[in-house]
Design an enzyme around this catalytic site. Structure first.
Site, PDB file in Angstrom:
ATOM      1  N   CYS A  78      -2.176  -0.806   7.538  1.00 43.30           N
ATOM      2  CA  CYS A  78      -1.368   0.418   7.477  1.00 43.30           C
ATOM      3  C   CYS A  78      -1.415   1.183   8.792  1.00 43.30           C
ATOM      4  O   CYS A  78      -0.397   1.721   9.234  1.00 43.30           O
ATOM      5  CB  CYS A  78      -1.835   1.285   6.320  1.00 43.30           C
ATOM      6  SG  CYS A  78      -1.518   0.525   4.709  1.00 43.30           S
TER       7      CYS A  78
ATOM      8  N   GLU B 229       1.027   3.820   1.923  1.00 36.88           N
ATOM      9  CA  GLU B 229       1.578   4.176   3.228  1.00 36.88           C
ATOM     10  C   GLU B 229       2.795   3.312   3.564  1.00 36.88           C
ATOM     11  O   GLU B 229       3.817   3.816   4.050  1.00 36.88           O
ATOM     12  CB  GLU B 229       0.530   3.972   4.334  1.00 36.88           C
ATOM     13  CG  GLU B 229      -0.743   4.759   4.135  1.00 36.88           C
ATOM     14  CD  GLU B 229      -1.828   3.957   3.428  1.00 36.88           C
ATOM     15  OE1 GLU B 229      -1.559   3.352   2.377  1.00 36.88           O
ATOM     16  OE2 GLU B 229      -2.962   3.954   3.926  1.00 36.88           O
TER      17      GLU B 229
ATOM     18  N   HIS C 130       0.849  -1.184   0.000  1.00 33.89           N
ATOM     19  CA  HIS C 130       0.000   0.000   0.000  1.00 33.89           C
ATOM     20  C   HIS C 130       0.889   1.240   0.000  1.00 33.89           C
ATOM     21  O   HIS C 130       2.054   1.182   0.394  1.00 33.89           O
ATOM     22  CB  HIS C 130      -0.901   0.008   1.232  1.00 33.89           C
ATOM     23  CG  HIS C 130      -1.974  -1.029   1.191  1.00 33.89           C
ATOM     24  ND1 HIS C 130      -3.036  -1.023   2.070  1.00 33.89           N
ATOM     25  CD2 HIS C 130      -2.151  -2.113   0.399  1.00 33.89           C
ATOM     26  CE1 HIS C 130      -3.828  -2.045   1.810  1.00 33.89           C
ATOM     27  NE2 HIS C 130      -3.303  -2.731   0.800  1.00 33.89           N
TER      28      HIS C 130
ATOM     29  N   CYS D 161      -5.965   1.604   6.075  1.00 36.94           N
ATOM     30  CA  CYS D 161      -6.637   0.385   6.499  1.00 36.94           C
ATOM     31  C   CYS D 161      -6.014  -0.087   7.814  1.00 36.94           C
ATOM     32  O   CYS D 161      -5.065   0.524   8.321  1.00 36.94           O
ATOM     33  CB  CYS D 161      -6.482  -0.693   5.426  1.00 36.94           C
ATOM     34  SG  CYS D 161      -4.776  -1.275   5.225  1.00 36.94           S
TER      35      CYS D 161
END
Length: 190
Positions: free
Chosen positions: A119, A88, A86, A116
């Site tokens: 993360c 992040e 992701h 999410c």
């Protein structure tokens, strides 16, 4: 209704859902943002556009320490065959390499979409001091929309969260991406 409403795939025919509307009012707290915050979020938006061009969900992130970007990331789970890639995570990995330390103390993470659970956990483990995100995520958001891991008192680190910065721009990019994806899928079925 959020930008991702109706994205769940089903084998049964369903009634057409109403047009997607973005939720930007959730826990919007942009009263403490500065022009510098907006500039960093605009860079994250540029990274999100790069992700979209690569066929990834358009999410971008930057890690900033002392007013300098030390980490950049854009969504890449499809490209990298990595479910943890992701934006992040990518930005924090880049920042950790830059600092030579997995702890990102006194850093701020700017990301175009609410993190999410995966993360949010990584943000806390990295000891990010401040999180600033754009669009809320009513399906998987773990910073206030679905759950709020940042406010969990049992955890030993708490990150300050500012939500809703450039939320309309961030949400619109996601809405447009998924709208285009649905159009392409419809053309392929014909």
């Amino acid at each position: 209704m959020c930008w991702c409403a109706g994205l769940k795939k089903s084998k049964t025919k369903r009634k057409r859902l109403p047009k997607i509307k973005m939720i930007t009012q959730m826990t919007t707290n942009t009263t403490n943002t500065t022009e510098q915050d907006q500039a960093f979020m605009n860079i994250a938006l540029t990274l999100a556009k790069e992700a979209a061009l690569a066929g990834e969900v358009p999410v971008g992130a930057v890690v900033v320490k002392d007013g300098v970007i030390i980490g950049r990331g854009s969504n890449a789970p499809i490209t990298l065959h990595d479910p943890s890639a992701h934006a992040e995570i990518q930005a924090m990995r880049d920042a950790a390499q830059h600092l030579g330390n997995y702890r990102l103390v006194d850093c701020t993470l700017y990301v175009t979409l609410e993190p999410c659970a995966m993360c949010a956990g990584a943000i806390q483990h990295a000891r990010i001091a401040k999180l600033v995100y754009g669009a809320s995520d009513q399906k998987t958001g773990a910073c206030g929309s679905v759950v709020n891991l940042m406010a969990e008192q049992k955890l030993n680190h708490h990150t300050t969260v500012t939500s809703g910065l450039l939320a309309d721009e961030c949400g619109m990019m996601l809405s447009n991406f998924f709208s285009e994806r649905r159009k392409q899928a419809k053309l392929q079925r014909q």
